[in-house]
Design a protein around this motif. Structure first.
Motif, PDB file in Angstrom:
ATOM      1  N   LEU A  61      -6.596  11.401   3.667  1.00 39.75           N
ATOM      2  CA  LEU A  61      -5.234  11.858   3.877  1.00 39.75           C
ATOM      3  C   LEU A  61      -5.046  13.120   3.056  1.00 39.75           C
ATOM      4  CD1 LEU A  61      -3.114   8.586   3.701  1.00 39.75           C
ATOM      5  CD2 LEU A  61      -3.690   9.942   5.727  1.00 39.75           C
ATOM      6  N   ILE A  62      -4.378  14.101   3.653  1.00 40.67           N
ATOM      7  CA  ILE A  62      -4.134  15.366   2.974  1.00 40.67           C
ATOM      8  C   ILE A  62      -2.632  15.612   2.992  1.00 40.67           C
ATOM      9  CG2 ILE A  62      -4.636  17.832   2.971  1.00 40.67           C
ATOM     10  CD1 ILE A  62      -7.065  16.620   4.967  1.00 40.67           C
ATOM     11  N   CYS A  63      -2.054  15.757   1.815  1.00 41.39           N
ATOM     12  CA  CYS A  63      -0.599  15.909   1.726  1.00 41.39           C
ATOM     13  C   CYS A  63      -0.186  17.294   2.218  1.00 41.39           C
ATOM     14  CB  CYS A  63      -0.115  15.645   0.299  1.00 41.39           C
ATOM     15  SG  CYS A  63      -0.388  17.013  -0.859  1.00 41.39           S
ATOM     16  N   SER A  64       1.090  17.558   2.193  1.00 36.96           N
ATOM     17  CA  SER A  64       1.625  18.802   2.745  1.00 36.96           C
ATOM     18  C   SER A  64       1.658  19.943   1.744  1.00 36.96           C
ATOM     19  CB  SER A  64       3.025  18.545   3.305  1.00 36.96           C
ATOM     20  OG  SER A  64       3.858  18.045   2.272  1.00 36.96           O
ATOM     21  N   ALA A  65       0.990  19.810   0.619  1.00 37.51           N
ATOM     22  CA  ALA A  65       0.973  20.893  -0.375  1.00 37.51           C
ATOM     23  C   ALA A  65       0.454  22.174   0.267  1.00 37.51           C
ATOM     24  CB  ALA A  65       0.094  20.504  -1.567  1.00 37.51           C
ATOM     25  N   ASP A  66       1.045  23.276  -0.138  1.00 42.12           N
ATOM     26  CA  ASP A  66       0.722  24.567   0.461  1.00 42.12           C
ATOM     27  C   ASP A  66      -0.130  25.379  -0.514  1.00 42.12           C
ATOM     28  OD1 ASP A  66       0.691  26.724   2.160  1.00 42.12           O
ATOM     29  OD2 ASP A  66       2.646  27.467   1.523  1.00 42.12           O
ATOM     30  N   ASP A  67      -1.417  25.072  -0.521  1.00 45.77           N
ATOM     31  CA  ASP A  67      -2.337  25.872  -1.332  1.00 45.77           C
ATOM     32  C   ASP A  67      -3.672  25.961  -0.589  1.00 45.77           C
ATOM     33  OD1 ASP A  67      -3.880  23.550  -1.857  1.00 45.77           O
ATOM     34  OD2 ASP A  67      -2.749  23.129  -3.675  1.00 45.77           O
ATOM     35  N   THR A  99      -6.752  24.931  -1.190  1.00 45.53           N
ATOM     36  CA  THR A  99      -7.566  23.716  -1.071  1.00 45.53           C
ATOM     37  C   THR A  99      -7.029  22.800   0.026  1.00 45.53           C
ATOM     38  OG1 THR A  99      -8.092  23.849  -3.418  1.00 45.53           O
ATOM     39  CG2 THR A  99      -8.470  21.734  -2.335  1.00 45.53           C
ATOM     40  N   HIS A 100      -5.728  22.598   0.036  1.00 38.95           N
ATOM     41  CA  HIS A 100      -5.132  21.733   1.058  1.00 38.95           C
ATOM     42  C   HIS A 100      -5.230  22.374   2.450  1.00 38.95           C
ATOM     43  CE1 HIS A 100      -3.455  19.695  -2.441  1.00 38.95           C
ATOM     44  NE2 HIS A 100      -3.177  18.676  -1.654  1.00 38.95           N
ATOM     45  N   ASP A 101      -4.950  23.675   2.536  1.00 37.71           N
ATOM     46  CA  ASP A 101      -5.022  24.353   3.837  1.00 37.71           C
ATOM     47  C   ASP A 101      -6.421  24.263   4.421  1.00 37.71           C
ATOM     48  OD1 ASP A 101      -2.362  25.000   3.626  1.00 37.71           O
ATOM     49  OD2 ASP A 101      -2.711  27.082   3.014  1.00 37.71           O
ATOM     50  N   GLN A 102      -7.435  24.459   3.608  1.00 37.67           N
ATOM     51  CA  GLN A 102      -8.811  24.384   4.104  1.00 37.67           C
ATOM     52  C   GLN A 102      -9.192  22.957   4.485  1.00 37.67           C
ATOM     53  OE1 GLN A 102     -11.050  26.414   1.020  1.00 37.67           O
ATOM     54  NE2 GLN A 102     -11.117  28.259   2.277  1.00 37.67           N
ATOM     55  N   ALA A 103      -8.659  21.973   3.788  1.00 37.86           N
ATOM     56  CA  ALA A 103      -8.953  20.578   4.130  1.00 37.86           C
ATOM     57  C   ALA A 103      -8.289  20.206   5.459  1.00 37.86           C
ATOM     58  CB  ALA A 103      -8.463  19.649   3.023  1.00 37.86           C
ATOM     59  N   ARG A 104      -7.079  20.725   5.688  1.00 36.25           N
ATOM     60  CA  ARG A 104      -6.379  20.435   6.942  1.00 36.25           C
ATOM     61  C   ARG A 104      -7.030  21.159   8.121  1.00 36.25           C
ATOM     62  NH1 ARG A 104      -1.658  20.271   3.581  1.00 36.25           N
ATOM     63  NH2 ARG A 104      -1.542  22.519   3.624  1.00 36.25           N
ATOM     64  N   TYR A 134       0.848  -1.193   0.000  1.00 35.53           N
ATOM     65  CA  TYR A 134       0.000   0.000   0.000  1.00 35.53           C
ATOM     66  C   TYR A 134       0.880   1.238   0.000  1.00 35.53           C
ATOM     67  CZ  TYR A 134      -3.581  -3.338   1.284  1.00 35.53           C
ATOM     68  OH  TYR A 134      -4.420  -4.420   1.294  1.00 35.53           O
ATOM     69  N   ILE A 135       0.385   2.290  -0.648  1.00 32.02           N
ATOM     70  CA  ILE A 135       1.052   3.587  -0.607  1.00 32.02           C
ATOM     71  C   ILE A 135       0.053   4.587  -0.052  1.00 32.02           C
ATOM     72  CG2 ILE A 135       2.646   3.078  -2.505  1.00 32.02           C
ATOM     73  CD1 ILE A 135       0.829   4.724  -4.323  1.00 32.02           C
ATOM     74  N   ALA A 136       0.558   5.662   0.515  1.00 29.44           N
ATOM     75  CA  ALA A 136      -0.313   6.725   1.024  1.00 29.44           C
ATOM     76  C   ALA A 136      -0.486   7.755  -0.077  1.00 29.44           C
ATOM     77  CB  ALA A 136       0.304   7.364   2.266  1.00 29.44           C
ATOM     78  N   ALA A 137      -1.746   8.049  -0.419  1.00 29.87           N
ATOM     79  CA  ALA A 137      -2.043   9.000  -1.481  1.00 29.87           C
ATOM     80  C   ALA A 137      -2.965  10.094  -0.955  1.00 29.87           C
ATOM     81  CB  ALA A 137      -2.709   8.283  -2.655  1.00 29.87           C
ATOM     82  N   CYS A 138      -2.727  11.291  -1.406  1.00 28.50           N
ATOM     83  CA  CYS A 138      -3.532  12.439  -0.993  1.00 28.50           C
ATOM     84  C   CYS A 138      -4.953  12.302  -1.554  1.00 28.50           C
ATOM     85  CB  CYS A 138      -2.893  13.727  -1.503  1.00 28.50           C
ATOM     86  SG  CYS A 138      -3.793  15.219  -1.033  1.00 28.50           S
TER      87      CYS A 138
END
Ligand code: ZN
Length: 74
Positions: A55-61, A63-68, A9-13
């Motif tokens: 899972l939410i990756c560490s991307a800095d945008d 969409t990701h910030d609001q999901a985190r 298994y791999i971890a995917a955003c």
């Protein structure tokens, strides 16, 4: 036979259209023996976040910030 097949298994955003997997390169992503092991690993100080089953990756945008941080107003 010295070569065996194994399911890993791999971890995917989970952010739509992101496509990030944990590791430097999707071809060489970290492999885990179970989904639980993958989520536990990336949720332990890697910069990724776990929100329920997502899972939410560490991307800095935005969409990701609001999901985190769902209550964050950007
Ligand atoms: Zn992502």
């Amino acid at each position: 036979m010295a070569v065996k097949q194994k399911v890993v298994y791999i971890a995917a955003c989970d952010i739509p259209d992101c496509g990030a997997v944990y590791g430097e390169d999707p071809e060489w992503a970290y492999h885990f023996d179970s989904p639980e092991a993958a989520t536990a690993w990336v949720d332990d100080g890697t910069g990724w976040a776990k929100d329920g089953d997502r899972l939410i990756c560490s991307a800095d945008d935005r969409t990701h910030d609001q999901a985190r941080m769902p209550g964050l107003l950007i």
